[in-house]
Scaffold this motif. Sequence first.
Motif, PDB file in Angstrom:
ATOM      1  N   ASP A 217       0.845  -1.191   0.000  1.00 17.74           N
ATOM      2  CA  ASP A 217       0.000   0.000   0.000  1.00 17.74           C
ATOM      3  C   ASP A 217       0.890   1.254   0.000  1.00 17.74           C
ATOM      4  N   PRO A 218       0.684   2.190  -0.923  1.00 24.47           N
ATOM      5  CA  PRO A 218       1.494   3.425  -0.947  1.00 24.47           C
ATOM      6  C   PRO A 218       1.441   4.199   0.365  1.00 24.47           C
ATOM      7  N   ASN A 219       0.300   4.137   1.077  1.00 29.89           N
ATOM      8  CA  ASN A 219       0.202   4.813   2.374  1.00 29.89           C
ATOM      9  C   ASN A 219       1.163   4.203   3.386  1.00 29.89           C
ATOM     10  N   ASP A 220       1.371   2.881   3.307  1.00 30.61           N
ATOM     11  CA  ASP A 220       2.318   2.220   4.201  1.00 30.61           C
ATOM     12  C   ASP A 220       3.752   2.633   3.867  1.00 30.61           C
ATOM     13  N   ILE A 221       4.030   2.810   2.586  1.00 28.68           N
ATOM     14  CA  ILE A 221       5.368   3.273   2.191  1.00 28.68           C
ATOM     15  C   ILE A 221       5.611   4.681   2.724  1.00 28.68           C
ATOM     16  N   ASP A 222       4.592   5.536   2.664  1.00 24.35           N
ATOM     17  CA  ASP A 222       4.726   6.900   3.191  1.00 24.35           C
ATOM     18  C   ASP A 222       4.998   6.877   4.695  1.00 24.35           C
ATOM     19  N   ALA A 223       4.274   6.021   5.421  1.00 24.45           N
ATOM     20  CA  ALA A 223       4.474   5.930   6.870  1.00 24.45           C
ATOM     21  C   ALA A 223       5.868   5.410   7.190  1.00 24.45           C
ATOM     22  N   ALA A 224       6.327   4.424   6.427  1.00 25.37           N
ATOM     23  CA  ALA A 224       7.678   3.892   6.633  1.00 25.37           C
ATOM     24  C   ALA A 224       8.726   4.950   6.322  1.00 25.37           C
ATOM     25  N   ASP A 225       8.469   5.769   5.311  1.00 20.86           N
ATOM     26  CA  ASP A 225       9.406   6.832   4.951  1.00 20.86           C
ATOM     27  C   ASP A 225       9.552   7.841   6.086  1.00 20.86           C
ATOM     28  N   ALA A 226       8.446   8.150   6.766  1.00 20.52           N
ATOM     29  CA  ALA A 226       8.511   9.076   7.898  1.00 20.52           C
ATOM     30  C   ALA A 226       9.392   8.500   9.012  1.00 20.52           C
ATOM     31  N   GLU A 227       9.314   7.185   9.232  1.00 15.45           N
ATOM     32  CA  GLU A 227      10.174   6.555  10.236  1.00 15.45           C
ATOM     33  C   GLU A 227      11.627   6.582   9.801  1.00 15.45           C
ATOM     34  N   LEU A 228      11.875   6.344   8.519  1.00 12.12           N
ATOM     35  CA  LEU A 228      13.245   6.417   8.004  1.00 12.12           C
ATOM     36  C   LEU A 228      13.867   7.779   8.292  1.00 12.12           C
ATOM     37  N   THR A 229      13.091   8.831   8.078  1.00 11.87           N
ATOM     38  CA  THR A 229      13.595  10.185   8.308  1.00 11.87           C
ATOM     39  C   THR A 229      13.957  10.388   9.776  1.00 11.87           C
ATOM     40  N   LYS A 230      13.171   9.805  10.679  1.00 14.31           N
ATOM     41  CA  LYS A 230      13.504   9.882  12.108  1.00 14.31           C
ATOM     42  C   LYS A 230      14.808   9.150  12.396  1.00 14.31           C
ATOM     43  N   TRP A 231      14.992   7.972  11.777  1.00 11.98           N
ATOM     44  CA  TRP A 231      16.222   7.209  11.992  1.00 11.98           C
ATOM     45  C   TRP A 231      17.432   7.997  11.509  1.00 11.98           C
ATOM     46  N   VAL A 232      17.307   8.625  10.345  1.00  7.83           N
ATOM     47  CA  VAL A 232      18.430   9.381   9.792  1.00  7.83           C
ATOM     48  C   VAL A 232      18.738  10.590  10.673  1.00  7.83           C
ATOM     49  N   GLY A 233      17.701  11.224  11.214  1.00 14.69           N
ATOM     50  CA  GLY A 233      17.912  12.329  12.134  1.00 14.69           C
ATOM     51  C   GLY A 233      18.640  11.887  13.393  1.00 14.69           C
ATOM     52  N   ARG A 234      18.280  10.718  13.892  1.00 11.38           N
ATOM     53  CA  ARG A 234      18.960  10.205  15.092  1.00 11.38           C
ATOM     54  C   ARG A 234      20.394   9.811  14.758  1.00 11.38           C
ATOM     55  N   LEU A 235      20.598   9.277  13.560  1.00 11.88           N
ATOM     56  CA  LEU A 235      21.952   8.944  13.121  1.00 11.88           C
ATOM     57  C   LEU A 235      22.825  10.195  13.079  1.00 11.88           C
ATOM     58  N   ALA A 236      22.283  11.288  12.560  1.00 11.51           N
ATOM     59  CA  ALA A 236      23.042  12.535  12.486  1.00 11.51           C
ATOM     60  C   ALA A 236      23.425  13.023  13.877  1.00 11.51           C
ATOM     61  N   GLU A 237      22.502  12.889  14.841  1.00 10.64           N
ATOM     62  CA  GLU A 237      22.792  13.297  16.215  1.00 10.64           C
ATOM     63  C   GLU A 237      23.889  12.426  16.823  1.00 10.64           C
ATOM     64  N   CYS A 238      23.846  11.128  16.552  1.00 15.53           N
ATOM     65  CA  CYS A 238      24.883  10.228  17.069  1.00 15.53           C
ATOM     66  C   CYS A 238      26.245  10.571  16.473  1.00 15.53           C
ATOM     67  N   GLU A 239      26.256  10.878  15.181  1.00 14.04           N
ATOM     68  CA  GLU A 239      27.513  11.250  14.530  1.00 14.04           C
ATOM     69  C   GLU A 239      28.054  12.564  15.103  1.00 14.04           C
ATOM     70  N   ARG A 240      27.162  13.521  15.396  1.00 10.80           N
ATOM     71  CA  ARG A 240      27.581  14.822  15.916  1.00 10.80           C
ATOM     72  C   ARG A 240      28.170  14.703  17.314  1.00 10.80           C
ATOM     73  N   THR A 241      27.546  13.875  18.146  1.00 11.04           N
ATOM     74  CA  THR A 241      27.985  13.756  19.538  1.00 11.04           C
ATOM     75  C   THR A 241      28.941  12.594  19.761  1.00 11.04           C
ATOM     76  N   ASN A 242      29.090  11.733  18.736  1.00  5.55           N
ATOM     77  CA  ASN A 242      29.877  10.501  18.867  1.00  5.55           C
ATOM     78  C   ASN A 242      29.391   9.657  20.041  1.00  5.55           C
ATOM     79  N   THR A 243      28.078   9.629  20.203  1.00  7.34           N
ATOM     80  CA  THR A 243      27.439   8.834  21.249  1.00  7.34           C
ATOM     81  C   THR A 243      26.458   7.879  20.581  1.00  7.34           C
ATOM     82  N   TRP A 244      26.616   6.587  20.891  1.00  8.59           N
ATOM     83  CA  TRP A 244      25.814   5.559  20.217  1.00  8.59           C
ATOM     84  C   TRP A 244      25.166   4.660  21.272  1.00  8.59           C
ATOM     85  N   PRO A 245      24.087   5.134  21.887  1.00  7.61           N
ATOM     86  CA  PRO A 245      23.483   4.372  22.991  1.00  7.61           C
ATOM     87  C   PRO A 245      22.777   3.106  22.526  1.00  7.61           C
TER      88      PRO A 245
END
Length: 271
Positions: A217-245
Amino acid sequence: TYDEYAKIPGINFSTIKHMRDSPKACRAVLDADSRDGDTDSRAMLRFQHALVLEPEVVERDFAFFTGKTSQGKAWDEANAEASKAGQTIVKAGTPTKKRDIAAARAMAKVVRAHPDVAHALLTGETEVVVEGMDKEWGRIIKSRQDLLSPMWWLDMKDYGSTNHRHCGRRAWDLGAVHQAAFNRRCLIAAGRRLPEHWGLICVQSKPYIDAVRLTIDPNDIDAADAELTKWVGRLAECERTNTWPGHSDGMLDLPSYAFAPEIEDFTFGEE
C-alpha cells in the motif's frame, strides 16, 4: 558485483535499518566488514536471487562445494579459490544440501513464470544499482534493487510461506516496507522514474513450491518513509555527539496478548 557495490560511497538500507533497534546496533554494522557474518543461508539466498534475476551469472558467481564437511584442507582450498574468483560458495556435499539446490532451481522457474515477474523481467532491469544525493537528508544514499520496471518495483522474499498475513508480519518485522521506502528515495535522488506499483514476490519451497505477488500500500510506504527520516535524524545526532546508545533501562514491555483472559474465563449470566 556485490563487492563493487559495497565500495560505492553512501548509506544503504542494510545499515540504516539497524537504527530501528538502537544506535549501538547501527554503529556495530558501520564498523563491521561488509562480509562479516556470512552464512550458508545468506549464500543460498544470493543463489536464489541469481537464479531468478540473473541466471546467466550463476556459473560465474557461484562455486559448489561437494565435500562432506566444511572443515579441512579441501574446504580451505575451495574457499581460497572462490575468494580469488569473487564467488560465493554454495554447499552441495550432502543429500540435504543437494535438495536445497534443486528446490532453489525449481522455485526460480516458478517465480520467473509468474505473470508480473515475467513482464517486469521483459520490460525492466535486475539488480539495479541506484545512487544519488537525498536533498532532504543531505546524504548520498544507494541501493541495489532486485527488479525494476515501469510497471513494478519487486523484491523477492523467502518468508517460508505465501500466506498474506504471515508475509505481512514478516515484512514488518524485517523492514521490507521500509526498504521499499528507502529504494523509492534512491530513485528520486537519482532522478529516475518511479514505478506504478510496489510489491513483494513472496516465495516458499517447503512443503510445496509457491510464489505470490503482494502489493505494498502506498500509504504504508509513506508511513515507513517518515520513520526512516527519524532514523536518519537520530543517526546525524549520534555522529555529531559521537554517542551511540543501546537500549535504556525501564519496565518490561510485554506484548498486548500477554496474560489476556481467554473467552472461557468469563461467566455470562442470563438477563
